[in-house]
Design a protein around this motif. Structure first.
Motif, PDB file in Angstrom:
ATOM      1  N   CYS A 247       1.005  -1.262   0.056  1.00 20.16           N
ATOM      2  CA  CYS A 247       0.071  -0.287   0.014  1.00 20.16           C
ATOM      3  C   CYS A 247       0.878   1.244   0.141  1.00 20.16           C
ATOM      4  O   CYS A 247       2.043   1.407   0.804  1.00 20.16           O
ATOM      5  N   THR A 248       0.351   2.359  -0.841  1.00 20.35           N
ATOM      6  CA  THR A 248       1.251   3.413  -0.902  1.00 20.35           C
ATOM      7  C   THR A 248       1.201   4.145   0.528  1.00 20.35           C
ATOM      8  O   THR A 248       2.053   5.240   0.705  1.00 20.35           O
ATOM      9  N   GLU A 249       0.323   3.957   1.210  1.00 18.69           N
ATOM     10  CA  GLU A 249       0.134   4.844   2.411  1.00 18.69           C
ATOM     11  C   GLU A 249       0.711   4.096   3.624  1.00 18.69           C
ATOM     12  O   GLU A 249       1.129   4.758   4.564  1.00 18.69           O
ATOM     13  N   CYS A 250       0.666   2.777   3.809  1.00 22.69           N
ATOM     14  CA  CYS A 250       0.892   1.995   5.063  1.00 22.69           C
ATOM     15  C   CYS A 250       1.847   0.872   4.687  1.00 22.69           C
ATOM     16  O   CYS A 250       2.534   0.380   5.732  1.00 22.69           O
ATOM     17  N   GLY A 251       2.137   0.480   3.582  1.00 18.11           N
ATOM     18  CA  GLY A 251       2.915  -0.704   3.092  1.00 18.11           C
ATOM     19  C   GLY A 251       2.326  -2.053   3.322  1.00 18.11           C
ATOM     20  O   GLY A 251       2.932  -3.023   3.102  1.00 18.11           O
ATOM     21  N   THR A 252       1.052  -2.215   3.660  1.00 18.07           N
ATOM     22  CA  THR A 252       0.261  -3.502   3.913  1.00 18.07           C
ATOM     23  C   THR A 252       0.296  -4.013   2.573  1.00 18.07           C
ATOM     24  O   THR A 252      -0.313  -3.251   1.535  1.00 18.07           O
ATOM     25  N   PRO A 253       0.366  -5.315   1.999  1.00 13.43           N
ATOM     26  CA  PRO A 253      -0.054  -5.825   0.904  1.00 13.43           C
ATOM     27  C   PRO A 253      -1.354  -5.552   0.469  1.00 13.43           C
ATOM     28  O   PRO A 253      -2.509  -5.799   1.141  1.00 13.43           O
ATOM     29  N   ILE A 254      -1.640  -5.176  -0.705  1.00 10.47           N
ATOM     30  CA  ILE A 254      -3.025  -4.749  -1.374  1.00 10.47           C
ATOM     31  C   ILE A 254      -3.613  -6.163  -1.482  1.00 10.47           C
ATOM     32  O   ILE A 254      -3.068  -7.128  -2.037  1.00 10.47           O
ATOM     33  N   GLN A 255      -4.936  -6.468  -1.008  1.00 12.31           N
ATOM     34  CA  GLN A 255      -5.660  -7.687  -1.409  1.00 12.31           C
ATOM     35  C   GLN A 255      -6.731  -7.651  -2.503  1.00 12.31           C
ATOM     36  O   GLN A 255      -7.273  -6.413  -2.855  1.00 12.31           O
ATOM     37  N   ARG A 256      -6.866  -8.735  -2.972  1.00 16.19           N
ATOM     38  CA  ARG A 256      -8.009  -8.909  -4.040  1.00 16.19           C
ATOM     39  C   ARG A 256      -9.072  -9.609  -3.807  1.00 16.19           C
ATOM     40  O   ARG A 256      -8.601 -11.042  -3.129  1.00 16.19           O
ATOM     41  N   ILE A 257     -10.072  -9.412  -3.758  1.00 18.99           N
ATOM     42  CA  ILE A 257     -11.519 -10.010  -3.640  1.00 18.99           C
ATOM     43  C   ILE A 257     -12.233 -10.242  -4.744  1.00 18.99           C
ATOM     44  O   ILE A 257     -12.217  -9.353  -5.614  1.00 18.99           O
ATOM     45  N   VAL A 258     -13.411 -10.826  -4.793  1.00 21.55           N
ATOM     46  CA  VAL A 258     -14.265 -10.953  -5.720  1.00 21.55           C
ATOM     47  C   VAL A 258     -15.686 -10.634  -5.428  1.00 21.55           C
ATOM     48  O   VAL A 258     -16.112 -11.131  -4.350  1.00 21.55           O
ATOM     49  N   GLN A 259     -16.132  -9.456  -5.894  1.00 18.05           N
ATOM     50  CA  GLN A 259     -17.521  -8.883  -5.908  1.00 18.05           C
ATOM     51  C   GLN A 259     -18.422  -9.167  -7.040  1.00 18.05           C
ATOM     52  O   GLN A 259     -18.007  -8.271  -7.891  1.00 18.05           O
ATOM     53  N   GLN A 260     -19.714  -9.510  -7.006  1.00 22.34           N
ATOM     54  CA  GLN A 260     -20.354  -9.645  -7.873  1.00 22.34           C
ATOM     55  C   GLN A 260     -19.559 -10.134  -9.502  1.00 22.34           C
ATOM     56  O   GLN A 260     -19.923  -9.367 -10.422  1.00 22.34           O
ATOM     57  N   GLN A 261     -18.772 -10.975  -9.207  1.00 24.06           N
ATOM     58  CA  GLN A 261     -17.755 -11.933 -10.406  1.00 24.06           C
ATOM     59  C   GLN A 261     -16.973 -10.506 -10.845  1.00 24.06           C
ATOM     60  O   GLN A 261     -16.334 -10.589 -11.783  1.00 24.06           O
ATOM     61  N   ARG A 262     -16.587  -9.485 -10.025  1.00 26.96           N
ATOM     62  CA  ARG A 262     -15.730  -8.566 -10.454  1.00 26.96           C
ATOM     63  C   ARG A 262     -14.382  -8.686  -9.370  1.00 26.96           C
ATOM     64  O   ARG A 262     -14.667  -8.609  -8.219  1.00 26.96           O
ATOM     65  N   SER A 263     -13.227  -8.095  -9.852  1.00 27.58           N
ATOM     66  CA  SER A 263     -12.201  -8.177  -8.811  1.00 27.58           C
ATOM     67  C   SER A 263     -12.125  -6.936  -8.230  1.00 27.58           C
ATOM     68  O   SER A 263     -12.426  -5.746  -8.772  1.00 27.58           O
ATOM     69  N   THR A 264     -11.976  -6.725  -6.897  1.00 28.92           N
ATOM     70  CA  THR A 264     -11.981  -5.500  -6.052  1.00 28.92           C
ATOM     71  C   THR A 264     -10.430  -5.681  -5.431  1.00 28.92           C
ATOM     72  O   THR A 264     -10.013  -6.684  -4.780  1.00 28.92           O
ATOM     73  N   PHE A 265      -9.885  -4.426  -5.373  1.00 28.94           N
ATOM     74  CA  PHE A 265      -8.474  -4.375  -4.817  1.00 28.94           C
ATOM     75  C   PHE A 265      -8.531  -3.232  -3.745  1.00 28.94           C
ATOM     76  O   PHE A 265      -9.202  -2.181  -3.915  1.00 28.94           O
ATOM     77  N   PHE A 266      -7.921  -3.718  -2.457  1.00 29.75           N
ATOM     78  CA  PHE A 266      -8.047  -2.752  -1.437  1.00 29.75           C
ATOM     79  C   PHE A 266      -6.949  -2.869  -0.374  1.00 29.75           C
ATOM     80  O   PHE A 266      -6.309  -3.923  -0.437  1.00 29.75           O
ATOM     81  N   CYS A 267      -6.778  -2.067   0.508  1.00 34.44           N
ATOM     82  CA  CYS A 267      -5.839  -2.169   1.498  1.00 34.44           C
ATOM     83  C   CYS A 267      -6.837  -2.506   2.654  1.00 34.44           C
ATOM     84  O   CYS A 267      -7.522  -1.821   3.216  1.00 34.44           O
ATOM     85  N   PRO A 268      -6.453  -3.668   3.390  1.00 37.31           N
ATOM     86  CA  PRO A 268      -7.001  -4.138   4.586  1.00 37.31           C
ATOM     87  C   PRO A 268      -6.712  -3.229   5.695  1.00 37.31           C
ATOM     88  O   PRO A 268      -7.553  -3.270   6.850  1.00 37.31           O
ATOM     89  N   GLU A 269      -5.870  -2.474   5.958  1.00 38.31           N
ATOM     90  CA  GLU A 269      -5.380  -1.731   6.856  1.00 38.31           C
ATOM     91  C   GLU A 269      -6.056  -0.284   6.933  1.00 38.31           C
ATOM     92  O   GLU A 269      -6.311   0.252   7.721  1.00 38.31           O
ATOM     93  N   CYS A 270      -5.818   0.200   5.792  1.00 40.29           N
ATOM     94  CA  CYS A 270      -6.245   1.576   5.683  1.00 40.29           C
ATOM     95  C   CYS A 270      -7.999   1.654   5.368  1.00 40.29           C
ATOM     96  O   CYS A 270      -8.326   2.850   5.842  1.00 40.29           O
ATOM     97  N   GLN A 271      -8.239   0.713   4.838  1.00 35.48           N
ATOM     98  CA  GLN A 271      -9.961   0.582   4.511  1.00 35.48           C
ATOM     99  C   GLN A 271     -10.771  -0.265   5.714  1.00 35.48           C
ATOM    100  O   GLN A 271     -10.294  -1.212   5.676  1.00 35.48           O
ATOM    101  N   ARG A 272     -11.493   0.739   6.218  1.00 36.31           N
ATOM    102  CA  ARG A 272     -12.325   0.076   7.046  1.00 36.31           C
ATOM    103  C   ARG A 272     -13.630   0.160   6.922  1.00 36.31           C
ATOM    104  O   ARG A 272     -14.181   1.037   6.368  1.00 36.31           O
TER     105      ARG A 272
END
Length: 272
Positions: A247-272
């Motif tokens: 992550c450009t803000e905290c260094g935590t690896p960006i995660q990928r999940i699938v929502q409605q058959q689409r890829s979602t990318f997010f930071c599990p630390e920064c995004q709550r």
């Protein structure tokens, strides 16, 4: 699929290239499913008409013609418009040629043939256009709009932002980036978003879309401009397609999940 900034880029470039020119003839090389309705009528309805303007509604391109008529196009996955000098014969993925009185051609090219072309005398007759929600760069994009329509919604926030009946023009790339900047987890319910967070979503939606337009959109795979050049905003993406990158803000690896058959990318630390 091209999203709002990519379509806006194409609209602005086409406006510069074709406004004032007249359609002399239309050649169709692949009808199904691109050209909607009767093929002969499609050609007849367009021949002799002048391009007066090109504009965007959500991810649709609307060509204003004179005498009054409208050509409505959707690029879908791989559609694109090219304006060029006359070609001796169609290339592999050319689907429709709009031959112009200036001697040039406006070409609709589509590898996967998911794009659509339709003609209307009145835009009110387009069911697709009538179903669209608010434009994200418009004054209708307000805190009040979201609280009124989504204040108690249990739907995931990412799903809501992708719903074209609520907000028209956003897609997978930009929603991932908007939620990251807003520090909101994509799986949270829309009803759980407070006023401060909605304000951030509105702020970063407008900012990211405007910056993407300035950079002629994002090219991940297929998007090309009218001159066949790529967009440049992919250089500024912070989470989309960045799985396992820090992550450009905290260094935590960006995660990928699938929502409605689409890829979602997010930071599990920064995004709550």
């Amino acid at each position: 699929m091209p999203e709002l900034p990519e379509v806006e880029t194409v609209v602005r470039e086409l406006r510069e290239e074709i406004c004032g020119d007249i359609i002399s003839s239309v050649e169709i090389f692949r009808s199904n499913p691109i050209v909607q309705g009767d093929l002969d009528m499609f050609q007849e309805q367009l021949c002799g008409r002048k391009f007066m303007d090109v504009r965007r509604r959500a991810k649709y391109l609307i060509f204003n013609l004179e005498p009054k008529r409208y050509l409505v196009a959707h690029l879908r996955m791989t559609g694109k418009f090219i304006v060029s000098d006359p070609l001796p014969e169609p290339t592999k993925y050319n689907r429709v040629w709009f031959n112009l009185e200036s001697g040039r051609q406006m070409i609709f090219d589509d590898i996967r043939c998911f794009g659509t072309l339709e003609v209307y005398d009145d835009l009110a007759d387009s069911k697709s256009l009538q179903k669209l929600g608010i434009e994200p760069l418009s004054k209708a994009m307000t805190l009040g709009y979201f609280k009124k329509n989504l204040g108690s919604s249990k739907r995931e926030i990412k799903s809501v932002l992708l719903d074209q009946k609520i907000i028209a023009g956003l897609g997978n790339i930009y929603v991932s980036e908007i939620l990251f900047r807003s520090r909101i987890h994509p799986q949270r319910s829309a009803g759980s978003i407070n006023k401060r967070e909605w304000s951030l979503i509105i702020k970063y939606t407008k900012y990211i879309l405007q910056e993407a337009i300035k950079n002629n959109g994002t090219t991940i795979s297929d998007f090309r401009r009218v001159d066949d050049k790529t967009g440049a905003f992919q250089q500024f993406l912070q989470v989309y397609d960045k799985k396992e990158q820090p992550c450009t803000e905290c260094g935590t690896p960006i995660q990928r999940i699938v929502q409605q058959q689409r890829s979602t990318f997010f930071c599990p630390e920064c995004q709550r």
